[in-house]
Design an enzyme around this catalytic site. Sequence first.
Site: not given
Length: 616
Positions: A122-124, A195, A491, A517
């Site tokens: 995921c993101d980070k 996601c 975000e 985001s």
Amino acid sequence: MPKYRSAITTHGRNMAGARALWRATGMTDADFGKPIIAVVNSFTQFVPGHVHLRDLGKLVAEQIEAAGGVAKEFNTIAVDDGIAMGHGGMLYSLPSRELIADSVEYMVNAHCADAMVCISNCDKITPGMLMASLRLNIPVIFVSGGPMEAGKTKLSDQIIKLDLVDAMIQGADPKVSDSQSDQVERSACPTCGSCSGMFTANSMNCLTEALGLSQPGNGSLLATHADRKQLFLNAGKRIVELTKRYYEQDDESALPRNIASKAAFENAMTLDIAMGGSTNTVLHLLAAAQEAEIDFTMSDIDKLSRKVPQLCKVAPSTQKYHMEDVHRAGGVIGILGELDRAGLLNRDVKNVLGLTLPQTLEQYDIIVTQDDAVKNMFRAGPAGIRTTQAFSQDCRWDTLDDDRSNGCIRSLEHAYSKDGGLAVLYGNFAENGCIVKTAGVDDSILKFTGPAKVYESQDDAVEAILGGKVVAGDVVVIRYEGPKGGPGMQEMLYPTSFLKSMGLGKACALITDGRFSGGTSGLSIGHVSPEAASGGSIGLIEDGDLIAIDIPNRGIQLQVSDAELAARREAQEARGDKAWTPKNRERQVSFALRAYASLATSADKGAVRDKSKLGG
């Protein structure tokens, strides 16, 4: 010939204590001449993109040991940006990237590991591990948890695809009934995985594949699909080969800085622009390039954005396609194939499999490959069964999507847009640039002028949007939310989603020194640099000032005279210790966040720590 880093802890009488401790972890005499390979996992039950990773480190470890290495697993933290969104938790998201990078460095250097397999998603987490890998420059392979299946539900007698953002928009839309909002919420995120759209997590996993640090298919193969298991098994075997190539054959081509070269960074950014990836990827690629000591800047990104077309359009830019559809169309390699045929890629690069770009495309591009196993892998599809288990289904699409005229991935001749999916804008309050995801901007508002509505926190902006104080034609400005000013560069998914909920998605713009985001679409311009807290001119904007946005010509302008801006700057400086801080915001932040803010640079530098403040 380089020596195994781990030898310092496993050889020599004076290392008897270290060997005694290694023995307590299960190592034997036979292991003390083998490479020690760190399996860097990020399992957590907090994050759907990581909830299924608990046993996957063991899969990799078993293959490492079967191939002649010693595997030692540890975990990093992982923040779920969606759950942390819209409240004080979002202050911690971006700083967690540095924490992850540092923790990987700490563990790997403290224990003298020879190489790594990074299990991210995921993101980070992917960016943090990427930064650590390029900082350490020891052999590495990335294998991520994979994308979530798209949600699906029936609305108005039609089956539609859903994701997290749909749940947010419908939940805040006063015209949507409670029952419909509940239905969408329950359907939006059906499985484990990152996601389902081209949000930050999937964008970064695609870019890691384009950099050459992960295997073909890694960016798009669903988390739930049985085929994904093979990526983990292969990673365990391959990392031992790479490690021995470097330490026993003095082959530096096995090192990540030689794989993820400047040419590879340019290819990754070209992919990002072509697929309309998350604007956060700009932040993370700039940060990773600094760790690799590569001269890759906003200027390079600007040049690429002016010549690369948009060849793929995925949620949130369209509801039609999600990552499962990108995979069916050939995944990252499918997009790279079209970019290569358009003459837009550097071909003299290699990946962790040792394949050059032409070799990779010949074997894995569904348009040209003769390999039925590869075609079968790209037919891996969703099952539509709610689950948190990896590799739990083996459904396949009946056919591949190889339609490059009207399919998910397009050829140059049939591009969604001759302009790419990301653009860098410059102007008198974004002297060092700002970023917009053009893939998500309606053609009708590529040029937009309106009066500013200025807010000094995301919370105030949300309250104003939902309270009807923002109207069609306004330009919402949210400042003091940059890396230093937030701190943490929050975000702004809630403000952009709520603009849509209020029917203003195509009628307003939103500008911030914060970020967005990967789920954001619309006229949302972020990463304004310098940020307000660093004396950036975004801190001089006042309510009612006209702001002109011109995406085709890459411009953004505050329509206020230079003399007036100079007077405002003088007044700001006269505030002394309070200069370049919010006038009307009460926000208590922890010591940890204040420490982050004290070293943070603006977004055009990747929001990394300012080494000059540490004498480096």
